[in-house]
Design a protein around this motif. Structure first.
Motif, PDB file in Angstrom:
ATOM      1  N   GLY A 188      -7.673 -23.503 -28.154  1.00  0.00           N
ATOM      2  CA  GLY A 188      -7.246 -24.351 -29.362  1.00  0.00           C
ATOM      3  C   GLY A 188      -8.192 -25.318 -29.659  1.00  0.00           C
ATOM      4  N   LEU A 189      -8.473 -25.918 -28.787  1.00  0.00           N
ATOM      5  CA  LEU A 189      -9.867 -26.658 -28.817  1.00  0.00           C
ATOM      6  C   LEU A 189     -10.819 -26.624 -29.570  1.00  0.00           C
ATOM      7  CD1 LEU A 189      -9.589 -29.061 -25.961  1.00  0.00           C
ATOM      8  CD2 LEU A 189      -8.315 -29.613 -28.123  1.00  0.00           C
ATOM      9  N   VAL A 190     -11.343 -25.136 -29.629  1.00  0.00           N
ATOM     10  CA  VAL A 190     -12.582 -24.276 -30.369  1.00  0.00           C
ATOM     11  C   VAL A 190     -12.238 -24.879 -32.112  1.00  0.00           C
ATOM     12  CG1 VAL A 190     -13.924 -22.254 -30.950  1.00  0.00           C
ATOM     13  CG2 VAL A 190     -12.520 -22.915 -28.987  1.00  0.00           C
ATOM     14  N   PRO A 191     -11.714 -24.899 -32.562  1.00  0.00           N
ATOM     15  CA  PRO A 191     -11.758 -25.062 -34.114  1.00  0.00           C
ATOM     16  C   PRO A 191     -11.544 -26.554 -34.290  1.00  0.00           C
ATOM     17  CG  PRO A 191      -9.364 -23.536 -33.403  1.00  0.00           C
ATOM     18  CD  PRO A 191     -10.744 -24.102 -31.908  1.00  0.00           C
ATOM     19  N   LEU A 192     -10.853 -27.543 -33.627  1.00  0.00           N
ATOM     20  CA  LEU A 192     -11.035 -28.637 -33.291  1.00  0.00           C
ATOM     21  C   LEU A 192     -12.687 -29.301 -33.529  1.00  0.00           C
ATOM     22  CD1 LEU A 192      -9.382 -31.659 -33.883  1.00  0.00           C
ATOM     23  CD2 LEU A 192      -9.238 -31.431 -31.278  1.00  0.00           C
ATOM     24  N   VAL A 193     -13.012 -28.386 -32.224  1.00  0.00           N
ATOM     25  CA  VAL A 193     -14.109 -28.986 -31.849  1.00  0.00           C
ATOM     26  C   VAL A 193     -15.485 -28.645 -33.095  1.00  0.00           C
ATOM     27  CG1 VAL A 193     -16.590 -28.884 -30.299  1.00  0.00           C
ATOM     28  CG2 VAL A 193     -13.645 -28.529 -29.402  1.00  0.00           C
ATOM     29  N   HIS A 201     -14.834 -28.866 -35.954  1.00  0.00           N
ATOM     30  CA  HIS A 201     -14.431 -29.204 -36.943  1.00  0.00           C
ATOM     31  C   HIS A 201     -14.808 -30.432 -36.604  1.00  0.00           C
ATOM     32  CE1 HIS A 201     -11.991 -30.839 -40.599  1.00  0.00           C
ATOM     33  NE2 HIS A 201     -11.715 -31.381 -39.750  1.00  0.00           N
ATOM     34  N   LEU A 202     -14.573 -31.255 -36.091  1.00  0.00           N
ATOM     35  CA  LEU A 202     -15.305 -32.561 -35.179  1.00  0.00           C
ATOM     36  C   LEU A 202     -16.652 -32.747 -35.607  1.00  0.00           C
ATOM     37  CD1 LEU A 202     -13.200 -33.521 -32.608  1.00  0.00           C
ATOM     38  CD2 LEU A 202     -13.708 -34.639 -35.347  1.00  0.00           C
ATOM     39  N   VAL A 203     -17.645 -31.078 -34.958  1.00  0.00           N
ATOM     40  CA  VAL A 203     -19.188 -31.298 -34.832  1.00  0.00           C
ATOM     41  C   VAL A 203     -19.348 -30.296 -36.075  1.00  0.00           C
ATOM     42  CG1 VAL A 203     -20.832 -30.981 -33.394  1.00  0.00           C
ATOM     43  CG2 VAL A 203     -18.847 -32.081 -32.391  1.00  0.00           C
ATOM     44  N   PRO A 204     -19.852 -30.281 -37.633  1.00  0.00           N
ATOM     45  CA  PRO A 204     -19.838 -29.099 -38.147  1.00  0.00           C
ATOM     46  C   PRO A 204     -21.033 -28.514 -37.455  1.00  0.00           C
ATOM     47  CG  PRO A 204     -19.220 -31.306 -38.646  1.00  0.00           C
ATOM     48  CD  PRO A 204     -19.280 -31.941 -38.372  1.00  0.00           C
ATOM     49  N   ALA A 205     -22.093 -29.366 -37.134  1.00  0.00           N
ATOM     50  CA  ALA A 205     -23.172 -28.919 -36.788  1.00  0.00           C
ATOM     51  C   ALA A 205     -23.589 -27.297 -35.725  1.00  0.00           C
ATOM     52  CB  ALA A 205     -24.321 -29.698 -36.349  1.00  0.00           C
ATOM     53  N   TRP A 206     -22.512 -27.591 -34.911  1.00  0.00           N
ATOM     54  CA  TRP A 206     -21.957 -26.193 -33.956  1.00  0.00           C
ATOM     55  C   TRP A 206     -21.659 -25.042 -34.629  1.00  0.00           C
ATOM     56  CZ3 TRP A 206     -19.321 -27.797 -29.101  1.00  0.00           C
ATOM     57  CH2 TRP A 206     -20.445 -28.677 -28.403  1.00  0.00           C
ATOM     58  N   GLY A 207     -20.898 -25.135 -35.788  1.00  0.00           N
ATOM     59  CA  GLY A 207     -20.151 -24.225 -36.708  1.00  0.00           C
ATOM     60  C   GLY A 207     -21.693 -23.349 -37.533  1.00  0.00           C
ATOM     61  N   ARG A 208     -22.648 -24.095 -37.730  1.00  0.00           N
ATOM     62  CA  ARG A 208     -23.945 -23.485 -38.535  1.00  0.00           C
ATOM     63  C   ARG A 208     -24.780 -22.705 -37.880  1.00  0.00           C
ATOM     64  NH1 ARG A 208     -22.878 -28.309 -41.771  1.00  0.00           N
ATOM     65  NH2 ARG A 208     -23.990 -29.641 -40.381  1.00  0.00           N
ATOM     66  N   VAL A 227     -18.500 -16.253 -31.961  1.00  0.00           N
ATOM     67  CA  VAL A 227     -18.804 -15.570 -30.975  1.00  0.00           C
ATOM     68  C   VAL A 227     -17.940 -15.917 -29.629  1.00  0.00           C
ATOM     69  CG1 VAL A 227     -21.221 -15.889 -28.839  1.00  0.00           C
ATOM     70  CG2 VAL A 227     -21.463 -15.246 -31.120  1.00  0.00           C
ATOM     71  N   ILE A 228     -18.212 -17.163 -29.972  1.00  0.00           N
ATOM     72  CA  ILE A 228     -16.641 -17.861 -29.205  1.00  0.00           C
ATOM     73  C   ILE A 228     -14.822 -16.901 -29.486  1.00  0.00           C
ATOM     74  CG2 ILE A 228     -15.273 -20.161 -28.755  1.00  0.00           C
ATOM     75  CD1 ILE A 228     -18.160 -21.136 -29.087  1.00  0.00           C
ATOM     76  N   LEU A 229     -15.137 -17.013 -30.734  1.00  0.00           N
ATOM     77  CA  LEU A 229     -13.654 -16.171 -31.162  1.00  0.00           C
ATOM     78  C   LEU A 229     -13.015 -15.014 -30.766  1.00  0.00           C
ATOM     79  CD1 LEU A 229     -12.451 -18.784 -33.829  1.00  0.00           C
ATOM     80  CD2 LEU A 229     -11.951 -18.835 -31.861  1.00  0.00           C
ATOM     81  N   VAL A 284     -15.659 -14.453 -26.540  1.00  0.00           N
ATOM     82  CA  VAL A 284     -15.490 -15.284 -24.921  1.00  0.00           C
ATOM     83  C   VAL A 284     -13.859 -15.622 -24.899  1.00  0.00           C
ATOM     84  CG1 VAL A 284     -14.885 -18.301 -24.113  1.00  0.00           C
ATOM     85  CG2 VAL A 284     -17.128 -16.924 -25.511  1.00  0.00           C
ATOM     86  N   ALA A 285     -13.590 -15.631 -26.539  1.00  0.00           N
ATOM     87  CA  ALA A 285     -12.104 -15.568 -25.955  1.00  0.00           C
ATOM     88  C   ALA A 285     -11.602 -14.289 -25.354  1.00  0.00           C
ATOM     89  CB  ALA A 285     -10.848 -15.765 -28.074  1.00  0.00           C
ATOM     90  N   PHE A 286     -12.028 -13.091 -25.770  1.00  0.00           N
ATOM     91  CA  PHE A 286     -11.575 -11.709 -25.068  1.00  0.00           C
ATOM     92  C   PHE A 286     -12.005 -11.714 -23.267  1.00  0.00           C
ATOM     93  CE2 PHE A 286     -11.921  -7.125 -23.312  1.00  0.00           C
ATOM     94  CZ  PHE A 286     -11.354  -7.121 -23.995  1.00  0.00           C
ATOM     95  N   VAL A 287     -13.014 -12.437 -23.172  1.00  0.00           N
ATOM     96  CA  VAL A 287     -13.840 -12.354 -21.434  1.00  0.00           C
ATOM     97  C   VAL A 287     -12.070 -13.472 -20.735  1.00  0.00           C
ATOM     98  CG1 VAL A 287     -15.053 -13.264 -19.838  1.00  0.00           C
ATOM     99  CG2 VAL A 287     -15.664 -12.398 -21.753  1.00  0.00           C
ATOM    100  N   GLU A 288     -11.599 -14.332 -21.695  1.00  0.00           N
ATOM    101  CA  GLU A 288     -10.957 -15.703 -20.816  1.00  0.00           C
ATOM    102  C   GLU A 288      -9.459 -15.131 -20.672  1.00  0.00           C
ATOM    103  OE1 GLU A 288      -9.248 -19.601 -21.984  1.00  0.00           O
ATOM    104  OE2 GLU A 288     -10.168 -18.913 -22.752  1.00  0.00           O
TER     105      GLU A 288
END
Length: 136
Positions: free
Chosen positions: A76-81, A83-90, A101-103, A106-110
Motif C-alpha cells: 500500500g505504501l509503494v504508490p505513496l512512495v 508519488h512522493l519520490v517521482p524520480a523512482w517512477g522513472r 517490477v515492484i507491483l 515483488v508483490a507476487f513473492v510477498e
C-alpha cells in the motif's frame, strides 16, 4: 463316629456357592468430582466451550489482521512512495519500469510468502487448540 459329620460338613460347603458380600464406601454421600473434557463442553455448546472456541477464533483473527496489515503497509505504501519520490517512477531496469517490477514480481513473492506464513501459523494455532482438547 465323630469324623463322619465333620467330613459331611466340608463336603456340603464345597457344593454351595460362596457367599457374596457387598462392599461400600463409608462416604456414600460425598460429591464426586466431575471429569468433563473440553471437547464435550464444545459439543454441548456450553459457556465454557464458547470461551475456548472464541479464544481460537480471536487468535486466528489476530493472525489474519497481522498478515493483512503487513501486506497493506508494504504494498500500500509503494504508490505513496512513488508519488512522493517521482524520480523512482522513472527508473528502468532491463527495459522495465521499477514500479512495474515492484507491483508485479515483488508483490507476487510477498503475497506467496505471507500466505505460507499465514497457513503455518494458523495450523500451529489449531494444533495448540487440539493439544488443549487432548490434555483435558
Amino acid at each position: 463316629m465323630t469324623r463322619e459329620p465333620a467330613q459331611r460338613h466340608t463336603a456340603s460347603r464345597a457344593t454351595e456357592p460362596p457367599t457374596r458380600v457387598t462392599v461400600t464406601s463409608p462416604r456414600t454421600v460425598a460429591a464426586r468430582a466431575r471429569q468433563v473434557s473440553i471437547a464435550s463442553e464444545i459439543d454441548a455448546q456450553s459457556r465454557l466451550g464458547e470461551v475456548y472456541v472464541d479464544s481460537l477464533m480471536r487468535s486466528q483473527l489476530r493472525l489474519a489482521l497481522a498478515v493483512v496489515a503487513a501486506l497493506v503497509l508494504t504494498l500500500g505504501l509503494v504508490p505513496l512512495v512513488l508519488h512522493l519520490v517521482p524520480a523512482w517512477g522513472r527508473v528502468v531496469v532491463l527495459g522495465i519500469p521499477v514500479p512495474w517490477v515492484i507491483l508485479t514480481v515483488v508483490a507476487f513473492v510477498e503475497i506467496v510468502a505471507l500466505g505460507v506464513f499465514y497457513v503455518r501459523r494458523a495450523e500451529r494455532n489449531e494444533a495448540a487448540f487440539s493439544d488443549l482438547l487432548d490434555t483435558r
